[in-house]
Motif scaffolding. Structure first.
Motif, PDB file in Angstrom:
ATOM      1  N   THR A 179       0.944  -1.242  -0.020  1.00 48.00           N
ATOM      2  CA  THR A 179       0.035   0.042   0.104  1.00 48.00           C
ATOM      3  C   THR A 179       0.646   1.360  -0.183  1.00 48.00           C
ATOM      4  OG1 THR A 179      -1.340  -1.418   1.574  1.00 48.00           O
ATOM      5  CG2 THR A 179      -2.117   0.854   1.012  1.00 48.00           C
ATOM      6  N   VAL A 180       1.819   1.204   0.759  1.00 47.27           N
ATOM      7  CA  VAL A 180       2.778   2.567   0.931  1.00 47.27           C
ATOM      8  C   VAL A 180       3.566   2.510  -0.352  1.00 47.27           C
ATOM      9  CG1 VAL A 180       4.948   3.401   2.026  1.00 47.27           C
ATOM     10  CG2 VAL A 180       3.059   2.329   3.476  1.00 47.27           C
ATOM     11  N   TYR A 181       3.861   1.615  -0.933  1.00 46.20           N
ATOM     12  CA  TYR A 181       4.713   1.869  -2.208  1.00 46.20           C
ATOM     13  C   TYR A 181       3.592   2.103  -3.222  1.00 46.20           C
ATOM     14  CZ  TYR A 181       9.215  -0.535  -1.539  1.00 46.20           C
ATOM     15  OH  TYR A 181      10.509  -0.727  -1.320  1.00 46.20           O
ATOM     16  N   THR A 182       2.560   1.613  -3.422  1.00 46.19           N
ATOM     17  CA  THR A 182       1.518   2.152  -4.301  1.00 46.19           C
ATOM     18  C   THR A 182       1.169   3.569  -4.228  1.00 46.19           C
ATOM     19  OG1 THR A 182       0.526  -0.033  -4.121  1.00 46.19           O
ATOM     20  CG2 THR A 182      -0.363   1.355  -5.492  1.00 46.19           C
ATOM     21  N   VAL A 183       0.875   4.029  -3.088  1.00 45.82           N
ATOM     22  CA  VAL A 183       0.484   5.291  -2.903  1.00 45.82           C
ATOM     23  C   VAL A 183       1.793   6.415  -3.209  1.00 45.82           C
ATOM     24  CG1 VAL A 183      -0.226   7.101  -0.917  1.00 45.82           C
ATOM     25  CG2 VAL A 183      -1.488   4.659  -1.287  1.00 45.82           C
ATOM     26  N   PHE A 184       2.853   5.933  -2.856  1.00 43.80           N
ATOM     27  CA  PHE A 184       4.103   6.786  -2.772  1.00 43.80           C
ATOM     28  C   PHE A 184       4.247   7.092  -4.266  1.00 43.80           C
ATOM     29  CE2 PHE A 184       8.533   7.567  -3.022  1.00 43.80           C
ATOM     30  CZ  PHE A 184       8.546   9.231  -2.457  1.00 43.80           C
TER      31      PHE A 184
END
Lengths: 465, 224
Positions: free
Chosen positions: A177-182
């Motif tokens: 999730t963090v990767y995608t959002v970032f």
């Protein structure tokens, strides 16, 4: 020095900005993903741990449990005093922990710190209750048999630690999730920056285009623009401004030349007419003398020639002015019939005197053509003059409007019943007057057709299609 | 009574014969070679004749100054410049414009018209056929019958306009726009009606008018 200038120019150029954006796009993979990882660790380590210094001491429950069982095992053959001593040492090392131990007689021994709620004597029921309460609750509790073996029957030791000191096993968000959002945010940012970059270039180009297609009303030359930035478009604007300045200069020079030529021709006209006036004056002196019939005829002939010559000068000068290409016709929407009527009204007394009958029949509605009123008057004057000079014998001038059948275009017709142009022109040189008419009508976008025969001449003016 | 004329001309030969000719015609002539003294000299004159190309101040400037100082003074421009814009520029303030080489008799005729026009303003009465026109008082008298002719405001304005341009054909557009002060679009009918009523009042026989002449296809004229 030169290099400095070149450097600065490059820094200011659009190329450098474009390269910067492309560079960022290239670095996207190797930089953005590590940055995403760093961000992930930063969130998990930095924000959700209250006391980062304790993290190393209490990494997680499993490690603490192992540590406690290890300690219990090492005390397998230790007398109670030694167990007390070891617990005290452990308490020194882990001051956040609470600990106690129970000996083989089920008596509660050393409590660090003192805890009143614990039973003095551990019955099986109390033990079960304690274990039940401690299971999966806060504080985190570990129970180990001393010697790490129940069969030794040497009692057990307990440690309690508030769970807040232990790193939570649950993390805030999962890695993906963090990767995608970032990555999504960074891509959006990149698209936004490149879009802004392009939009600004576009805006400046459009501004330049607007300046080019909206010329100044007076001069017809586009206006210069404000320099924005010293980059490629700025250079374009500079170049454009230089061009406008040159155009203006050229136009000014052209106007000056036109003015000069006009005044030259006006002076020439003056200089040619002055002696003619003097001749006429002296000729007038003959009127006082008693002349023979032949003498009177001669005087009359000279008078006519003076008039002819003066008109010739007029036409010649107009012709040279027009052929120079330096005269600008100011074409405006004008009511042609109004001009015709005014001109005919001025000529009317002359026609009357010459015995020419004027037959004027013009439509009531105005006839609007794009013409230069002054030059159109000149056309009419020349045409009317020709009738007086060469078609007097016909005793007729017709001025009519006529609507063409096929396209309803209105034409202006000027007719006479004179001997026709072919004879007249050869003997009296109407050429230049008609040449001026032809040139002017052409310049004003009009068609002038002249049909001449023995029984008269018809001049037809129409708008050229 | 011989009228006094101011004549400005820099060309010696032309100046000489024109002055001589005008004196012969019975006028008093003040001939100047440049425009510097024009304003002072014009005070005693009844008419000014100006050349356009003068040393120093050009004829247009001199003429404009004269007109400003003496609005009643008729000005005739006499010029060797024949281009139409010169003519129009001149007629902005001048009362007439004659180009060189002019016929002396034509000059004399134009001077006479201008003087008569300005004299009527001074004398306040103009005789034409059987009519006496008191322009200042807006009054017209038939001097054969001694009857006063009553005209409406517009009728009088039309008549006055034609009288001011006596001898010239005025187009319907020119008359309408001068009298009504509006652009002539369909003023045709209105003007015709007014002329008809005007004729009924001033002509001896309105069916064959003697004073206001119709120029077919163009307009109207009061013959000089």
């Amino acid at each position: 020095m030169k290099r400095n200038v070149a450097n600065r120019r490059f820094r200011n150029s659009l190329t450098s900005k474009y390269l910067l954006i492309i560079g960022i796009a290239m670095l996207f993979m190797p930089i953005i993903f590590p940055m995403a990882s760093i961000l992930y660790w930063f969130i998990n380590d930095g924000i959700w741990q209250p006391s980062p210094s304790l993290n190393d001491k209490y990494p997680n429950g499993t490690v603490l449990e192992q540590m406690w069982h290890q300690e219990a095992k090492s005390l397998a053959s230790a007398p109670p005093e030694q167990v007390d001593k070891r617990l005290q040492a452990l308490k020194q090392e882990y001051p956040e922990m609470a600990m106690f131990w129970v000996d083989d007689t089920d008596q509660t021994r050393l409590m660090l710190p003192e805890q009143g709620k614990l039973p003095k004597k551990w019955t099986p029921a109390a033990s079960i209750q304690f274990m039940k309460a401690a299971y999966n609750s806060d504080p985190f509790t570990v129970v180990a048999y001393i010697g790490d073996d129940e069969k030794l029957g040497k009692g057990f030791m307990v440690m309690e630690l508030p769970r807040a000191y232990i790193r939570p096993k649950q993390i805030l968000a999962s890695d993906t999730t963090v990767y995608t959002v970032f990555v999504f945010i960074m891509s959006g940012l990149f698209i936004l920056i490149s879009w802004l970059f392009f939009a600004r270039i576009r805006k400046r180009l459009i501004r330049l285009k607007e300046a080019m297609i909206s010329p100044d009303l007076d001069s017809g030359i586009p206006r210069s623009v404000m320099m924005t930035k010293p980059d490629e478009i700025g250079q374009l604007e500079q170049g454009y401004n230089d061009m406008v300045a040159q155009l203006e200069q050229g136009r000014r020079r052209q106007l000056e030349e036109e003015e000069l030529r006009k005044s030259l021709i006006a002076n020439l006209s003056h200089d040619l007419r002055t002696p003619l006036t003097v001749i006429r004056g002296h000729l007038h002196a003959f009127d006082a003398e008693s002349l023979s019939q032949q003498g009177k005829d001669s005087v009359a002939r000279i008078e006519t020639k003076i008039t002819d010559l003066s008109e010739l000068i007029d036409n010649l000068l107009s012709y040279s002015l027009l052929t120079s290409g330096r005269v600008e016709l100011k074409r405006e929407a004008c009511d042609v019939l109004r001009l015709v009527k005014e001109s005919a009204a001025a000529w009317y007394p002359i026609w009357e005197k010459e015995g020419i009958e004027a037959d004027i029949d013009l439509q009531n509605e105005p006839l609007i053509w794009q013409i230069d009123a002054l030059w159109f008057r000149r056309v009419l004057d020349n045409l009317f003059q020709n009738v007086v000079r060469h078609a007097r014998s016909g005793c007729y001038i017709g001025i009519h409007t006529e609507t063409r059948e096929h396209d309803h275009e209105v034409c202006l017709l000027i007719t006479d019943r004179g001997p026709g142009l072919s004879r007249a022109s050869s003997s009296k040189g109407t050429g230049i007057g008609l040449a001026v008419v032809e040139m002017l009508t052409k310049e004003m976008g009009l068609n002038c057709t002249i049909v001449s025969s023995e029984s008269g001449t018809a001049v037809k003016l129409t708008r050229s299609s | 009574m011989s009228a006094k004329l101011l004549y400005i001309e820099d060309e010696q030969e032309i100046g000489e014969w024109v002055s001589a000719f005008l004196k012969e015609k019975g006028y008093e002539v003040d001939w100047l070679k440049h425009g510097d003294q024009a304003i002072q000299t014009a005070e005693a004159s009844q008419l000014a004749i100006l050349d356009v190309m003068l040393p120093g101040l050009d004829g247009f400037t001199v003429g404009q100054r004269l007109k400003k100082a003496y609005p009643e003074l008729p000005i005739l421009m006499l010029s060797a410049r024949t281009s139409i814009d010169d003519k129009l520029q001149g007629l902005e303030f001048a009362d007439d414009y004659l180009t060189k080489p002019f016929h002396p008799e034509e000059l004399a005729a134009r001077i006479e018209v201008l003087l008569r026009r300005s004299c009527t303003a001074a004398q306040e009465v103009l005789s034409i056929k059987h009519l006496s026109v008191y322009e200042q008082e807006n009054r017209i008298v038939n001097h054969e019958t001694e009857e006063e002719i009553m005209l409406t405001g517009k009728q009088f304005q039309i008549f006055k306009y034609l009288l001011q341009h006596q001898g010239r054909v005025m187009t319907k557009e020119q008359i309408y726009e001068s009298v009504w002060g509006e652009t002539y679009l369909d003023g045709d009918k209105t003007l015709m009606v007014h002329i008809r009523y005007l004729r009924e009042k001033i002509e001896r026989d309105p069916a064959s008018p003697e004073i206001i002449e119709t120029v077919r296809g163009l307009g109207y004229r009061v013959k000089a």
